[in-house]
Scaffold this active site. Sequence first.
Site, mmCIF file in Angstrom:
data_model
loop_
_atom_site.group_PDB
_atom_site.id
_atom_site.type_symbol
_atom_site.label_atom_id
_atom_site.label_comp_id
_atom_site.label_asym_id
_atom_site.label_seq_id
_atom_site.Cartn_x
_atom_site.Cartn_y
_atom_site.Cartn_z
ATOM 1 N N LYS A 12 3.765 -5.201 1.248
ATOM 2 C CA LYS A 12 2.783 -4.251 0.715
ATOM 3 C C LYS A 12 3.109 -3.881 -0.725
ATOM 4 C CE LYS A 12 0.587 -2.530 4.710
ATOM 5 N NZ LYS A 12 0.889 -1.779 5.913
ATOM 6 N N LYS A 22 -1.646 -15.051 6.976
ATOM 7 C CA LYS A 22 -2.472 -14.599 8.101
ATOM 8 C C LYS A 22 -3.865 -14.185 7.612
ATOM 9 C CE LYS A 22 -1.420 -9.784 7.918
ATOM 10 N NZ LYS A 22 -1.325 -8.493 8.430
ATOM 11 N N LYS A 70 -8.197 -8.979 5.434
ATOM 12 C CA LYS A 70 -9.248 -8.630 4.484
ATOM 13 C C LYS A 70 -8.746 -8.630 3.045
ATOM 14 C CE LYS A 70 -10.653 -6.052 7.773
ATOM 15 N NZ LYS A 70 -10.723 -4.781 8.451
#
Length: 327
Positions: A112, A193, A196
């Site tokens: 992140k 993976k 969005k």
Amino acid sequence: MKKRVFSGIRPTGKLHLGNYLGAVKQWLKLQDKYDCIYAVVDYHGITTPFDPQKMQQNILNVVLDYLALGLNPKKCSLIIQSHLPEHLELAWILGSVTSLAKLQHLPTFKEKVKLHPAYVNLGMLSYPVLMAADILIYKSNFVPVGKDQLPHIEFSREIARKFNRTFGKVFPEPKALLTRGARIMSLTDPEQKMSKSLGPQSYIALADSLKVIEAKIAKAVTDVGPRKGAKMSPGTANLFTLMQEFSDSKTLSYFKAKYKKGTIRYSEMKKALACDIAKAFEPFRKRRLELAKKPSYIKKILEEGAKKARKTAQETIKEVKKKIGLL
Ligand code: TYM
């Protein structure tokens, strides 16, 4: 007493195939057998950049997806995380038995930080502590998730163990439940993976129309050409995984045989797959449109879900506070 199941999804838009195959598909089966609580985890949704103007709609979108997919409010509790402040109360308490170094080294945190270098905040770091609180506040036994969430579940187990050891037993150690579709890959970059954050071409939303699905799958990365004997590329393997989920066994073995012989035409396979995916979600799309016309019905479901969940959450908080000398 029935065993408890908890899981949740962040309100970052409409659900995609990864969310469905990794998570909700198993939630549907579990609701018949266990005491299940399924959440829209909106507090987790504000740890990465978000638009406050779109937040309520995004939350509603996930609830509509849940209901249209077949989650049944008579069998399970549907909740919005922020409607139950007990999650935050427990997260704060669990923070005091959480190793800072471990949080900083979690792969999900590092990913992140890479993705949002200008948005690194305390919430992003303590994300797994809130997730542990979501699970432990209901003394959950099982957590049905995709593979990417395994480090978080392991972390929740560690926190539960540490708390029990330090203050006396309160929590069971929650177990992750995984499915065959536990890791669906991006259509545009099959090494990553489906998510969005990689852009709309990389994922298929459950609400996408046949036309949109066809266009996205047509552009999905596969082998350069049929390569006899070569190892299957991640993009092709991903399409076969999807085919296994959505097409009948005849179609699947037809394309598998062609692949083995090296005579597969991906355009043909992609067309069949797009049709089968669109067909699988046709009833879902109809139900979703109907449900969207009933905002007061949705509100009632969420109120009832919160009421039921609150009872357990408050009992746990009381027990925890007693153990640590705050009551
Ligand atoms: P989120 O919102 O990223 O994803 C929701 C669920 O979808 C699964 N998933 C996938 N499964 C297979 N293939 C994929 N490409 C794919 N992408 C997403 C995720 O594994 C997840 O099960 N941290 C969680 C939300 C959360 C939570 C919780 C989950 C907060 N508190 C407590 C369980 C229990 C998350 O980010 O999910």
